[in-house]
Scaffold this motif. Structure first.
Motif, PDB file in Angstrom:
ATOM      1  N   VAL A   1      13.710  28.197  -6.148  1.00  0.00           N
ATOM      2  CA  VAL A   1      13.086  27.127  -6.935  1.00  0.00           C
ATOM      3  C   VAL A   1      11.588  27.386  -7.047  1.00  0.00           C
ATOM      4  O   VAL A   1      11.001  27.374  -8.143  1.00  0.00           O
ATOM      5  CB  VAL A   1      13.342  25.754  -6.268  1.00  0.00           C
ATOM      6  N   ASP A   2      11.004  27.648  -5.922  1.00  0.00           N
ATOM      7  CA  ASP A   2       9.583  27.947  -5.867  1.00  0.00           C
ATOM      8  C   ASP A   2       9.242  29.130  -6.780  1.00  0.00           C
ATOM      9  O   ASP A   2       8.255  29.097  -7.524  1.00  0.00           O
ATOM     10  CB  ASP A   2       9.233  28.276  -4.414  1.00  0.00           C
TER      11      ASP A   2
ATOM     12  N   ALA B   1       9.158  28.184 -10.448  1.00  0.00           N
ATOM     13  CA  ALA B   1       7.971  27.392 -10.755  1.00  0.00           C
ATOM     14  C   ALA B   1       6.719  28.269 -10.771  1.00  0.00           C
ATOM     15  O   ALA B   1       5.869  28.146 -11.664  1.00  0.00           O
ATOM     16  CB  ALA B   1       7.815  26.263  -9.740  1.00  0.00           C
ATOM     17  N   ARG B   2       6.639  29.182  -9.812  1.00  0.00           N
ATOM     18  CA  ARG B   2       5.461  30.060  -9.766  1.00  0.00           C
ATOM     19  C   ARG B   2       5.414  30.989 -10.972  1.00  0.00           C
ATOM     20  O   ARG B   2       4.343  31.273 -11.513  1.00  0.00           O
ATOM     21  CB  ARG B   2       5.481  30.911  -8.488  1.00  0.00           C
TER      22      ARG B   2
ATOM     23  N   HIS C   1       6.587  30.388 -13.858  1.00  0.00           N
ATOM     24  CA  HIS C   1       6.190  29.597 -15.013  1.00  0.00           C
ATOM     25  C   HIS C   1       4.691  29.316 -14.974  1.00  0.00           C
ATOM     26  O   HIS C   1       4.003  29.406 -16.002  1.00  0.00           O
ATOM     27  CB  HIS C   1       6.998  28.308 -15.044  1.00  0.00           C
ATOM     28  N   LEU C   2       4.177  29.018 -13.805  1.00  0.00           N
ATOM     29  CA  LEU C   2       2.738  28.789 -13.680  1.00  0.00           C
ATOM     30  C   LEU C   2       1.963  30.033 -14.099  1.00  0.00           C
ATOM     31  O   LEU C   2       0.955  29.944 -14.820  1.00  0.00           O
ATOM     32  CB  LEU C   2       2.399  28.403 -12.231  1.00  0.00           C
TER      33      LEU C   2
END
Lengths: 134, 134
Positions: free
Chosen positions: B85-86, B89-90, B92-93
DNA sequence: GATGAGGCCTGTAGCGGCTACAGGGTCAAG
DNA sequence: CTTGACCCTGTAGCCGCTACAGGCCTCATC
């Protein structure tokens, strides 16, 4: 290809554009149809090279095809004032600034989300929590 | 619509989503097909509402449909570590930060271009000059 | 003159993420 | 029983390309 004129592949190399993209520009009317050789090949002249270069720079600067079409139309009316040109550029800049603001807000949100990750199990994942309904 | 279940229009209002978009999500497999009433209308339950809310928040945060699909899959494996999950998200960031940098450079270029405008005629327009081939 | 490689041709379909119809069926209020 | 709001399916369009398939052309080499 004979003196002075370029094949589509040569034009592509000269402008860092893909051959398919050039044909797409022609279809969409932003690059005029060039004359053809006896074998049916497109033969581009210097005018085409200049016009395609203009289009590419405009695209690199993020202008839409429609905006570039408008800029090209304006470029032909040489003694009109250039306010319309300025207006298109300013509108595009405003759009870029809107997107920058949106993306900046997004970055803050994402960074906050990621900062909450405790590296535990999925069940206690705060990133997923933040996405799940309240 | 009967107790507890929502019509597509009600679900749309509850999630600020257009009806067509909900049907699109179903077609693309990210929202499961709901049961139908005798008349053939979709009847959504609370699970659908939760899932669509999740999708909407993900989209608002700029995640792609594919990324959201992956996040939803992960959310079901409750005792696995949340590293995946992390990672999503990373990633995408990082993408958002790339776009921010690109847009920032673009803004500088556009602002410089516009700053050169002398409000004369099209013939002497510096904005068009900057786009025309060198 | 035959052959093969590499270009070029047209036409069509796909990407992502919706959006917008057309042309119908369903349902509840009055 | 009619009206009007909703719902259904299917299809096509948006942007800016990109990627084929299935051919034709050209040129160098043998």
């Amino acid at each position: 290809m004979d003196g002075g004129s370029l094949s589509i592949g040569e034009l592509a190399r000269a402008t860092s554009t893909k051959v398919e993209t050039i044909r797409y520009y022609e279809r969409s009317g932003i690059l005029p149809s060039p004359p053809r050789t006896s074998g049916g090949y497109r033969a581009y002249g210097p005018g085409h090279l200049a016009r395609l270069s203009f289009v590419r720079r405009g695209r690199d600067l993020g202008f839409s095809i429609e905006q570039i079409r408008a800029l090209l139309d304006l470029a032909d009316q040489r003694d009109r004032p250039c306010e319309a040109v300025d207006a298109i550029a300013r509108e595009h800049l405003a759009e870029v600034e809107r997107k920058l603001a949106d993306l900046g807000a997004l970055r803050r949100e994402l960074a906050a989300l990621i900062g909450q990750c405790r590296h535990g199990t999925v069940a206690e994942c705060r990133i997923l929590d933040a996405l799940a309904p309240a």
